[in-house]
Design a protein around this motif. Structure first.
Motif, PDB file in Angstrom:
ATOM      1  N   ASN A  75       0.848  -1.196   0.000  1.00 50.79           N
ATOM      2  CA  ASN A  75       0.000   0.000   0.000  1.00 50.79           C
ATOM      3  C   ASN A  75       0.883   1.246   0.000  1.00 50.79           C
ATOM      4  O   ASN A  75       0.961   1.967   0.990  1.00 50.79           O
ATOM      5  CB  ASN A  75      -0.919  -0.024   1.221  1.00 50.79           C
ATOM      6  N   CYS A 106      -4.344  -5.045  -7.716  1.00 50.60           N
ATOM      7  CA  CYS A 106      -4.030  -5.143  -6.286  1.00 50.60           C
ATOM      8  C   CYS A 106      -4.643  -6.411  -5.708  1.00 50.60           C
ATOM      9  O   CYS A 106      -5.802  -6.739  -5.998  1.00 50.60           O
ATOM     10  CB  CYS A 106      -4.544  -3.934  -5.524  1.00 50.60           C
ATOM     11  N   ASP A 108      -5.235  -7.879  -1.962  1.00 51.22           N
ATOM     12  CA  ASP A 108      -5.138  -7.456  -0.560  1.00 51.22           C
ATOM     13  C   ASP A 108      -6.458  -7.773   0.143  1.00 51.22           C
ATOM     14  O   ASP A 108      -7.529  -7.599  -0.451  1.00 51.22           O
ATOM     15  CB  ASP A 108      -4.874  -5.950  -0.478  1.00 51.22           C
ATOM     16  N   ARG A 110      -7.832  -6.022   2.195  1.00 51.12           N
ATOM     17  CA  ARG A 110      -8.498  -4.737   2.383  1.00 51.12           C
ATOM     18  C   ARG A 110      -8.389  -3.930   1.096  1.00 51.12           C
ATOM     19  O   ARG A 110      -7.343  -3.935   0.440  1.00 51.12           O
ATOM     20  CB  ARG A 110      -7.834  -3.968   3.531  1.00 51.12           C
ATOM     21  N   ARG A 111      -9.458  -3.242   0.727  1.00 52.95           N
ATOM     22  CA  ARG A 111      -9.381  -2.335  -0.414  1.00 52.95           C
ATOM     23  C   ARG A 111      -8.650  -1.084   0.065  1.00 52.95           C
ATOM     24  O   ARG A 111      -9.249  -0.112   0.523  1.00 52.95           O
ATOM     25  CB  ARG A 111     -10.780  -1.986  -0.931  1.00 52.95           C
ATOM     26  N   THR A 112      -7.347  -1.138  -0.037  1.00 51.21           N
ATOM     27  CA  THR A 112      -6.493  -0.096   0.522  1.00 51.21           C
ATOM     28  C   THR A 112      -6.616   1.198  -0.271  1.00 51.21           C
ATOM     29  O   THR A 112      -7.271   1.262  -1.318  1.00 51.21           O
ATOM     30  CB  THR A 112      -5.029  -0.554   0.487  1.00 51.21           C
ATOM     31  N   ALA A 115      -5.386   0.340  -3.577  1.00 44.40           N
ATOM     32  CA  ALA A 115      -6.335  -0.502  -4.315  1.00 44.40           C
ATOM     33  C   ALA A 115      -7.536   0.290  -4.809  1.00 44.40           C
ATOM     34  O   ALA A 115      -8.222  -0.137  -5.748  1.00 44.40           O
ATOM     35  CB  ALA A 115      -6.793  -1.661  -3.439  1.00 44.40           C
ATOM     36  N   HIS A 116      -7.813   1.431  -4.196  1.00 43.34           N
ATOM     37  CA  HIS A 116      -8.898   2.299  -4.661  1.00 43.34           C
ATOM     38  C   HIS A 116      -8.693   2.682  -6.137  1.00 43.34           C
ATOM     39  O   HIS A 116      -9.664   2.930  -6.859  1.00 43.34           O
ATOM     40  CB  HIS A 116      -8.964   3.552  -3.790  1.00 43.34           C
ATOM     41  N   PHE A 121      -9.083  -5.813  -8.713  1.00 46.78           N
ATOM     42  CA  PHE A 121      -8.836  -5.930  -7.283  1.00 46.78           C
ATOM     43  C   PHE A 121      -9.283  -7.307  -6.814  1.00 46.78           C
ATOM     44  O   PHE A 121     -10.444  -7.691  -7.010  1.00 46.78           O
ATOM     45  CB  PHE A 121      -9.580  -4.835  -6.512  1.00 46.78           C
ATOM     46  N   GLN A 123      -9.647  -9.643  -3.409  1.00 48.42           N
ATOM     47  CA  GLN A 123      -9.743  -9.464  -1.960  1.00 48.42           C
ATOM     48  C   GLN A 123      -9.787 -10.830  -1.270  1.00 48.42           C
ATOM     49  O   GLN A 123     -10.810 -11.271  -0.776  1.00 48.42           O
ATOM     50  CB  GLN A 123     -10.982  -8.628  -1.605  1.00 48.42           C
ATOM     51  N   ARG A 563     -13.799  -1.080   3.902  1.00 49.84           N
ATOM     52  CA  ARG A 563     -12.919  -1.605   2.854  1.00 49.84           C
ATOM     53  C   ARG A 563     -12.387  -2.993   3.179  1.00 49.84           C
ATOM     54  O   ARG A 563     -11.703  -3.604   2.357  1.00 49.84           O
ATOM     55  CB  ARG A 563     -11.737  -0.658   2.642  1.00 49.84           C
ATOM     56  N   ARG A 565     -12.582  -7.027   4.139  1.00 56.08           N
ATOM     57  CA  ARG A 565     -13.445  -8.169   3.884  1.00 56.08           C
ATOM     58  C   ARG A 565     -13.819  -8.863   5.203  1.00 56.08           C
ATOM     59  O   ARG A 565     -13.161  -8.684   6.238  1.00 56.08           O
ATOM     60  CB  ARG A 565     -12.767  -9.168   2.943  1.00 56.08           C
TER      61      ARG A 565
END
Length: 632
Positions: A75, A106, A108, A110-112, A115-116, A121, A123, A563, A565
């Motif tokens: 991130n 991305c 991850d 979390r939608r960091t 990642a936005h 993306f 997850q 953001r 999961r």
């Protein structure tokens, strides 16, 4: 040394000073190899991958050369540190390159913040990065989307066959079920990364390096770059380090050195050394295990091992048992609270310095450098010195001679900081005089071009190839397959969630989380859950929860993170005080162990994707002799 060692331990703050190599000069002078730093509990898997697989002499393509980037658990918009890619001003850099057409993928839990901006993306559940990378390698090779010419020349058919055989069990369907991904997501990533784009690399960072199978994750992420040929070629422009020695870049494979084979194992669990570093997870045992070489004195320079080491109780017990603990530190950290002596030193604005630089490693994405003079005076009547002076003064009192960067120092008259910086720059392309002169016209520093930036062709003797699937890595793959089949990636029986560590803005590890300005904004490190999870667990923002692992438990304040999961609790590391003390925040290293579930070679513990249970904390109070249960 003799039966009792006295090594230094360096932290983030200590490493960021350009004069930090004087610690190694001191070690050489006393004849000790006991040097510990955060490198071996951060991203040492990156070095393990190079050591076992080999590297590329000209490095990865930079962001301006890239059509796509693939991030596993990194991130940079918060950490400001995906080395050599987008360290400074990452938000503006990413937006500029996205406007050019860069694609971003991305992976991850979390939608960091990074990642936005992603075009794709994924997850997954934490701890699945190695399996996802293996599935991507399999998909790319199955479809024939690899760089066939590069692979034929720099990998070879036999090693490619070993790689294909190793990743064969990692079908998209198997891995998507394991990682809790939607069907087709892995193929979509493979298509964008390898079929549709031919430049741009894959990266892993701190999150995956702390999770299970971290060495394998970094190996397979690097393998994605190898089969895709995502490296600079002859004629491309590379990035030099104006602070370090001038290096030549050649478009050739650097063979895997496996350097740990040449270093005797330590007395603790047979752990060795990575480069100059002893393995930080073994430090408590090095302190508490009697015998030849037992550590009984420790000098901590700008670090905070009392909160940063795994298994905090064991780490604190070890530090408290030392015959001598010295901290070189301007703040009263938890480690400083345990110290026999605290030596406060000047802060960064009170001393001259150069940018972060390590020999052999490219840190910044451009060949930028800057000299920063001291801009503030220390407080009146304070007795403060630069950090390097502590080591020089100790050496003088011990009758030792120090050799800094190959130059013998005068041990009667202390050098100035500028004199040490001049030595630091002696083998580089830019002198201290040049940096000072340029400071007048470009106070923010500048990029220094040099002929060595141009990548040269491979040398005639260069015949090394990447070892993409050596035997010990194949064994790691077998263990990962078994873990998937047995459901051992967690949470597993008796646990409900996986703990995922995270970064917090304006805080770097343990640096910054005790400052008044930080604590006015975030007075603690929350335990984040998805809003749906809070509803399911009948929790409200601000409730206190207990997070318990197989190793320990902590109480934290829960907050929602839309953001994140489900199935994951996310909390920043390196917060909290000593065990039994209040804050600020809590220390998640109470939940981790330093000597179980560790990686081979680098003894890296599992510090993320840790199986835990969560329950709401209810306190019982007495009001007018009647017991009443209330939320904590």
């Amino acid at each position: 040394m003799g039966p009792r060692e006295s090594p230094p331990s360096t932290g983030t703050a200590g490493l960021f000073a350009a004069t930090h190599r004087i610690q190694n000069a001191f070690l050489d002078a006393i004849g000790s190899s006991q040097y510990f730093s955060p490198a071996t509990i951060d991203q040492s898997a990156r070095l393990i991958s190079f050591e076992r697989q080999g590297g590329w002499g000209a490095g990865l393509q930079d962001i301006t050369q890239s059509e796509v980037l693939l991030f596993f658990g990194t991130n940079p918009l918060v950490s400001h540190f995906t080395a050599s890619l987008m360290s400074p001003d990452p938000t503006r850099t990413l937006k500029r390159e996205k406007a050019r057409g860069l694609k971003l993928i991305c992976v991850d839990p979390r939608r960091t913040e990074t990642a936005h901006h992603a075009d794709l993306f994924l997850q997954p559940l934490p701890g699945r990065d190695a399996a996802i990378a293996a599935a991507l390698v399999r998909q790319i090779l199955q479809e024939g989307w690899e760089d066939k010419e590069f692979v034929a020349q720099h990998v070879g058919g036999d090693r490619l066959a070993d790689l294909k055989a190793a990743v064969e069990p990692f079908t998209s369907e198997v891995v998507e079920r394991c990682a809790d991904l939607a069907p087709g997501q892995i193929r979509a990533v493979a298509e964008l990364f390898a079929r549709d784009c031919k430049t741009g690399a894959a990266y892993a960072a701190t999150g995956p390096s702390m999770a299970p199978f971290s060495n394998l994750t970094f190996h397979l992420v690097d393998t994605l770059n190898i089969i895709g040929g995502r490296f600079r070629r002859a004629g491309d422009k590379a990035v030099i380090d104006p602070i370090g020695p001038v290096l030549a870049f050649h478009a050739e494979v650097v063979p895997p050195p496996r350097s740990w084979h040449a270093i005797p194992d330590s007395r603790i669990r047979g752990a060795g050394r990575l480069g100059e570093d002893r393995l930080s997870s073994t430090l408590p045992e090095e302190i508490m295990t009697p015998g030849e070489g037992q550590i009984r004195a420790l000098i901590v320079d700008g670090g905070n091992p009392a909160v940063c080491l795994p298994d905090q109780r064991k780490a604190v017990e070890a530090l408290a048992s030392l015959d001598l603990l010295v901290t070189i530190e301007p703040y009263m950290t938890p480690t400083a609270q345990l110290a026999h002596y605290i030596l406060p030193v000047r802060l960064m604005y009170e001393r001259p310095d150069l940018p972060l630089s390590y020999a052999g490693f490219v840190i910044l994405p451009t060949s930028w450098a800057q000299y920063t003079p001291a801009v503030l005076d220390p407080p009146p009547h304070s007795d403060l010195v630069d950090g390097w002076y502590v080591w020089w003064a100790l050496a003088k009192r011990l009758g030792l001679r120090l050799e800094f960067q190959g130059v013998a120092l005068d041990m009667e008259t202390a050098p100035t900081t500028d004199e040490l910086l001049q030595i630091r720059l002696a083998r580089g392309p830019v002198s201290l005089e040049q940096l000072k002169e340029d400071l007048r016209t470009t106070p923010a520093g500048r990029v220094y071009d040099h002929p060595s930036e141009v990548v040269q062709p491979a040398r005639p003797s260069a015949d090394a190839r990447f070892d993409v699937m050596p035997q010990d890595v194949a064994e790691d793959v077998g263990q990962l397959i078994e873990a998937i089949q047995q459901g051992e990636l967690g949470p597993g029986p008796g646990f409900t969630h996986l703990l995922s560590t995270r970064r917090m803005n304006q805080v770097m590890n343990a640096t910054g989380n005790t400052l008044d300005a930080t604590l006015r904004r975030v007075p603690y490190n929350p335990a984040y859950l998805s809003p749906e999870e809070l509803v399911a667990l009948k929790l409200a923002p601000g409730d206190r929860i207990e997070i318990a692992s197989a190793h320990g438990s902590v109480e934290a304040i829960v907050q929602p993170d839309e953001r994140l999961r489900r199935g994951v609790v996310s909390i920043a590391h390196a917060w909290g005080g000593l065990p039994g003390q209040s804050g600020p925040g809590v220390n998640v290293n109470m939940l981790t162990s330093c000597d179980s579930d560790v990686q081979p070679i680098n003894a890296m513990p599992r510090m993320s994707a840790v199986p835990v249970t969560i329950r709401k904390v209810i306190r019982t109070v007495t009001v007018d002799q009647a017991e009443t249960a209330v939320p904590a």
